[in-house]
Design a protein around this motif. Structure first.
Motif, PDB file in Angstrom:
ATOM      1  N   TYR A 137      -1.465  -8.006  -3.106  1.00 26.22           N
ATOM      2  CA  TYR A 137      -1.572  -6.849  -3.994  1.00 26.22           C
ATOM      3  C   TYR A 137      -2.361  -7.217  -5.254  1.00 26.22           C
ATOM      4  N   ALA A 138      -2.082  -8.395  -5.797  1.00 31.59           N
ATOM      5  CA  ALA A 138      -2.751  -8.819  -7.028  1.00 31.59           C
ATOM      6  C   ALA A 138      -4.262  -8.898  -6.829  1.00 31.59           C
ATOM      7  N   ALA A 139      -4.689  -9.411  -5.679  1.00 31.14           N
ATOM      8  CA  ALA A 139      -6.119  -9.540  -5.407  1.00 31.14           C
ATOM      9  C   ALA A 139      -6.784  -8.167  -5.306  1.00 31.14           C
ATOM     10  N   ILE A 140      -6.094  -7.214  -4.695  1.00 30.53           N
ATOM     11  CA  ILE A 140      -6.657  -5.866  -4.535  1.00 30.53           C
ATOM     12  C   ILE A 140      -6.732  -5.151  -5.876  1.00 30.53           C
ATOM     13  N   LEU A 141      -5.655  -5.239  -6.664  1.00 29.94           N
ATOM     14  CA  LEU A 141      -5.655  -4.563  -7.961  1.00 29.94           C
ATOM     15  C   LEU A 141      -6.668  -5.175  -8.923  1.00 29.94           C
ATOM     16  N   ALA A 142      -6.908  -6.489  -8.778  1.00 28.42           N
ATOM     17  CA  ALA A 142      -7.880  -7.154  -9.659  1.00 28.42           C
ATOM     18  C   ALA A 142      -9.276  -6.565  -9.487  1.00 28.42           C
ATOM     19  N   LYS A 143      -9.594  -6.087  -8.286  1.00 24.53           N
ATOM     20  CA  LYS A 143     -10.904  -5.472  -8.042  1.00 24.53           C
ATOM     21  C   LYS A 143     -11.062  -4.168  -8.816  1.00 24.53           C
ATOM     22  N   ASN A 144      -9.917  -3.601  -9.224  1.00 25.77           N
ATOM     23  CA  ASN A 144      -9.943  -2.358  -9.991  1.00 25.77           C
ATOM     24  C   ASN A 144      -9.662  -2.597 -11.474  1.00 25.77           C
TER      25      ASN A 144
END
Length: 283
Positions: free
Chosen positions: A63-70
């Motif tokens: 989740y952290a990796a995905i949210l970091a893209k945003n």
């Protein structure tokens, strides 16, 4: 010339006399609209998980990796498990967390759950319950463990609460024979014959499951009464692990195994910004 100047001043005065109403109405409109405009979402939130070796921690990292893209930083904090996660969420020490299904009793704590300020975004994945044991015969019922030393997980964990629920339903009451061990520590104690059984909640690929499936003299319980448990505990699901699913080459487990499984739920504070809730759902 003077007449023209007076006429101009009168026109401006009439204009102002009319315009102030427009300005007032526009100002009121902006004030009302402002009440319904959501502030920008925070750039950093906290997710509370489980142990660093567990599935909750692993999925939180994804989740952290995905949210970091945003452009959102998701701080991942390890914990003892579901109960500690709920406590952190209620205290606003975290805004997102994983909670095992069945931790909040819908019959006894419904009002408390409604007033907690928390909500579930949905179920993320199944959490198989493995009961590993050491015995000279096959066991397929939890009543077979009566009088045995059993590892049920550490304080604050979902596995501990679930193990206690299932054991109590089989008239195995709390006592010194139920020890607060979990994961690889429980596996080691079982291998060393210092305990007789252990409740483990993990995927079949988890190191602790892989270790115990390969340990000589240790077997995994096949829940022969699985359908009865589903009737008694609606938050559980019956899963069948086909023989060889953990290791095709060595054929582990050597036969189909029927397990019980709660779901892992992604829980958020209900005051979490709607844009972040939407982003978590997309992730």
């Amino acid at each position: 010339m003077v007449a023209k100047l007076k006429a101009g001043l009168l026109s401006l005065r009439d204009l102002f006399a009319t315009a102030w109403w427009i300005v007032l109405i526009a100002g009121i409109g902006f004030a009302v609209a402002y009440q319904f405009v959501e502030p920008a979402p925070p750039k950093k939130i906290v997710i509370t998980t489980g142990s660093e070796a567990g599935a909750y921690y692993y999925y939180a990292g994804r989740y952290a990796a995905i949210l970091a893209k945003n452009g959102i930083e998701l701080e991942v904090r390890a914990s003892a498990g579901s109960l500690e996660n709920l406590d952190r969420l209620k205290k606003d020490e975290a805004q997102v967390g994983f909670v095992q299904g069945g931790v909040v009793d819908p019959r006894g704590e419904a009002d408390e759950a409604d007033d907690s300020g928390l909500q579930s975004l949905g179920s993320a994945f199944y959490e198989p319950v493995w009961v590993f044991y050491r015995a000279d015969r096959c066991m397929d019922r939890l009543t077979d463990l009566k009088g045995k030393r059993i590892a049920i997980g550490q304080e604050g964990s979902g596995v501990r609460q679930l193990a206690q629920q299932l054991l109590t339903a089989n008239e195995i009451e709390p006592g010194d024979h139920l020890v607060p061990l979990s994961g690889l520590k429980a596996a080691e104690e079982l291998q060393q014959r210092r305990i007789d059984a252990a409740f483990i909640i993990a995927a079949e690929k988890a190191p602790v499951v892989q270790v115990l499936l390969r340990s000589p003299g240790i077997q995994v319980m096949n829940f022969s009464q699985a359908d009865a448990y589903l009737r008694r505990f609606p938050f559980l699901t019956k899963l069948v692990m086909p023989h060889g699913v953990a290791d095709l080459v060595r054929d582990f487990p050597p036969h189909d195994v029927t397990l019980l499984a709660p779901t892992a739920n992604l829980v958020v504070r209900d005051d979490l910004h709607p844009a972040l809730q939407s982003l978590l759902l997309q992730a």
